[in-house]
Enzyme design. Structure first.
Site, PDB file in Angstrom:
ATOM      1  N   ASN A 105       0.806  -1.047   0.077  1.00 23.59           N
ATOM      2  CA  ASN A 105      -0.019  -0.106  -0.118  1.00 23.59           C
ATOM      3  C   ASN A 105       0.757   1.345   0.089  1.00 23.59           C
ATOM      4  O   ASN A 105       2.058   1.297   0.636  1.00 23.59           O
ATOM      5  CB  ASN A 105      -0.887  -0.235   1.305  1.00 23.59           C
ATOM      6  CG  ASN A 105      -1.934   1.129   1.311  1.00 23.59           C
ATOM      7  OD1 ASN A 105      -2.484   1.485   0.610  1.00 23.59           O
ATOM      8  ND2 ASN A 105      -2.078   1.947   2.482  1.00 23.59           N
ATOM      9  N   HIS A 107       0.781   5.159   1.341  1.00 22.50           N
ATOM     10  CA  HIS A 107      -0.006   6.158   2.558  1.00 22.50           C
ATOM     11  C   HIS A 107       0.836   7.217   2.557  1.00 22.50           C
ATOM     12  O   HIS A 107       2.054   7.437   2.697  1.00 22.50           O
ATOM     13  CB  HIS A 107       0.032   5.354   3.931  1.00 22.50           C
ATOM     14  CG  HIS A 107      -0.774   6.178   4.728  1.00 22.50           C
ATOM     15  ND1 HIS A 107      -2.161   6.416   4.823  1.00 22.50           N
ATOM     16  CD2 HIS A 107      -0.338   6.901   5.784  1.00 22.50           C
ATOM     17  CE1 HIS A 107      -2.543   6.872   5.874  1.00 22.50           C
ATOM     18  NE2 HIS A 107      -1.365   7.517   6.463  1.00 22.50           N
ATOM     19  N   SER A 134       4.836   6.813   2.620  1.00 25.08           N
ATOM     20  CA  SER A 134       5.458   5.592   2.703  1.00 25.08           C
ATOM     21  C   SER A 134       4.711   4.509   1.947  1.00 25.08           C
ATOM     22  O   SER A 134       3.565   4.493   1.649  1.00 25.08           O
ATOM     23  CB  SER A 134       5.188   4.936   4.387  1.00 25.08           C
ATOM     24  OG  SER A 134       5.538   6.037   5.220  1.00 25.08           O
ATOM     25  N   ASP A 143      -3.107   0.955   7.753  1.00 27.39           N
ATOM     26  CA  ASP A 143      -1.977   2.101   7.650  1.00 27.39           C
ATOM     27  C   ASP A 143      -0.808   1.557   8.229  1.00 27.39           C
ATOM     28  O   ASP A 143      -0.068   2.395   8.478  1.00 27.39           O
ATOM     29  CB  ASP A 143      -2.276   3.421   7.499  1.00 27.39           C
ATOM     30  CG  ASP A 143      -3.372   3.726   6.504  1.00 27.39           C
ATOM     31  OD1 ASP A 143      -3.519   3.209   5.271  1.00 27.39           O
ATOM     32  OD2 ASP A 143      -4.084   4.765   6.795  1.00 27.39           O
TER      33      ASP A 143
HETATM   34  C1  GAR Z   1      -2.746   8.872  -2.842  1.00 24.18           C
HETATM   35  O1  GAR Z   1      -2.387  10.041  -2.342  1.00 24.18           O
HETATM   36  C2  GAR Z   1      -2.597   7.541  -1.631  1.00 24.18           C
HETATM   37  O2  GAR Z   1      -1.267   8.144  -1.052  1.00 24.18           O
HETATM   38  C3  GAR Z   1      -3.775   7.912  -0.736  1.00 24.18           C
HETATM   39  O3  GAR Z   1      -4.668   8.176  -1.493  1.00 24.18           O
HETATM   40  C4  GAR Z   1      -4.404   8.621  -2.916  1.00 24.18           C
HETATM   41  C5  GAR Z   1      -4.783   7.933  -4.009  1.00 24.18           C
HETATM   42  O4  GAR Z   1      -4.433   8.933  -5.106  1.00 24.18           O
HETATM   43  N1  GAR Z   1      -4.070   6.702   0.032  1.00 24.18           N
HETATM   44  C6  GAR Z   1      -4.158   6.586   1.208  1.00 24.18           C
HETATM   45  O5  GAR Z   1      -4.745   7.682   2.004  1.00 24.18           O
HETATM   46  C7  GAR Z   1      -4.452   5.215   2.020  1.00 24.18           C
HETATM   47  N2  GAR Z   1      -4.618   5.276   3.306  1.00 24.18           N
HETATM   48  P1  GAR Z   1      -4.504   8.240  -6.671  1.00 24.18           P
HETATM   49  O6  GAR Z   1      -5.734   7.362  -6.750  1.00 24.18           O
HETATM   50  O7  GAR Z   1      -4.255   9.478  -7.502  1.00 24.18           O
HETATM   51  O8  GAR Z   1      -3.472   7.210  -6.520  1.00 24.18           O
END
Ligand code: GAR
Length: 214
Positions: A105, A107, A134, A143
């Site tokens: 994942n 995060h 991360s 997470d």
């Molecule tokens: C990203 O910023 C990712 O790090 C976050 O969601 C966004 C997805 O963007 N993930 C989390 O918060 C997981 N807990 P994307 O759809 O443009 O890749």
């Protein structure tokens, strides 16, 4: 032989796009699965001729029912790695166990600090001058899980949540393909919650006095 990867998304899909644009010869994204039919990332996957699937979590009575159907669908693609790229669902322990060591994942925080949602807002509120992102192996805790790679950025005095998110996203798009590449090269091992790169244990230390964001 390239690494067979299934990517799970819920929305925009910019990390998916970064992974696909890297065009890593060691990485074969064999399917993209979304829990939302309107996820923008599905359009990009289509444009790359990658098979897509939608599995709407609202059609299932329990988290476990959805997760079990999801892993059955994922497994039809026989992936060696499952990549969560903005997949905004908490996964059951059974799902996580099913893919133990093969589920990663991204995060937007320096884990283990600032788990959960709205990390950019919370980092600004906490008044810290460093933020980060991360990539980690997924464990049953939200997470959490052993970190494979992190990147840090400075928090600037003029930052708001959007500017911070935009600058951090550039780092996300750099380190996620990097982590997947290392895994495809078989340079990464997970042994009892410790990540090894080239046989050496990895450890990421938070900046001095960094808050956990609880
Ligand atoms: C990203 O910023 C990712 O790090 C976050 O969601 C966004 C997805 O963007 N993930 C989390 O918060 C997981 N807990 P994307 O759809 O443009 O890749």
């Amino acid at each position: 032989m390239s690494l067979r990867v299934v990517v799970l998304i819920s929305g925009r899909g910019s990390n998916l796009k970064a992974i696909l644009e890297t065009d890593d010869p060691l990485v074969d994204v064999c399917a993209v699965i979304s829990n939302r039919a309107n996820a923008k990332g599905l359009d990009y996957a289509h444009s790359c001729n990658i098979p897509t699937e939608v599995m709407d979590h609202k059609k299932f009575n329990t988290r476990f029912d959805f997760d079990a159907a999801l892993w059955q669908l994922i497994d039809t693609y026989q992936p060696q790695l499952v990549v969560l790229a903005g997949f905004m669902r908490i996964l059951s322990p059974e799902f996580v166990t099913h893919y133990q060591g093969h589920l990663i994942n991204i995060h937007p925080s320096l884990l283990p600090a600032f788990k959960g949602l709205h990390t950019h807002e919370r980092v600004l509120k906490a008044g810290v001058n460093i933020h980060g992102v991360s990539v980690h192996f997924v464990t049953a805790e939200l997470d959490a899980g052993p970190v494979i790679i992190q990147a840090q950025i400075p928090v600037l005095p003029e930052d708001d949540p959007e500017t911070l998110a935009t600058r951090l996203l550039k780092e996300e798009h750099r380190i996620y393909p990097q982590a997947i590449h290392w895994i495809a090269e078989k340079r990464v091992q997970l042994v009892k919650q410790q990540v090894f790169l080239d046989g050496k244990p990895l450890s990421y230390v938070l900046p001095d006095n960094y808050p956990m964001g609880d």
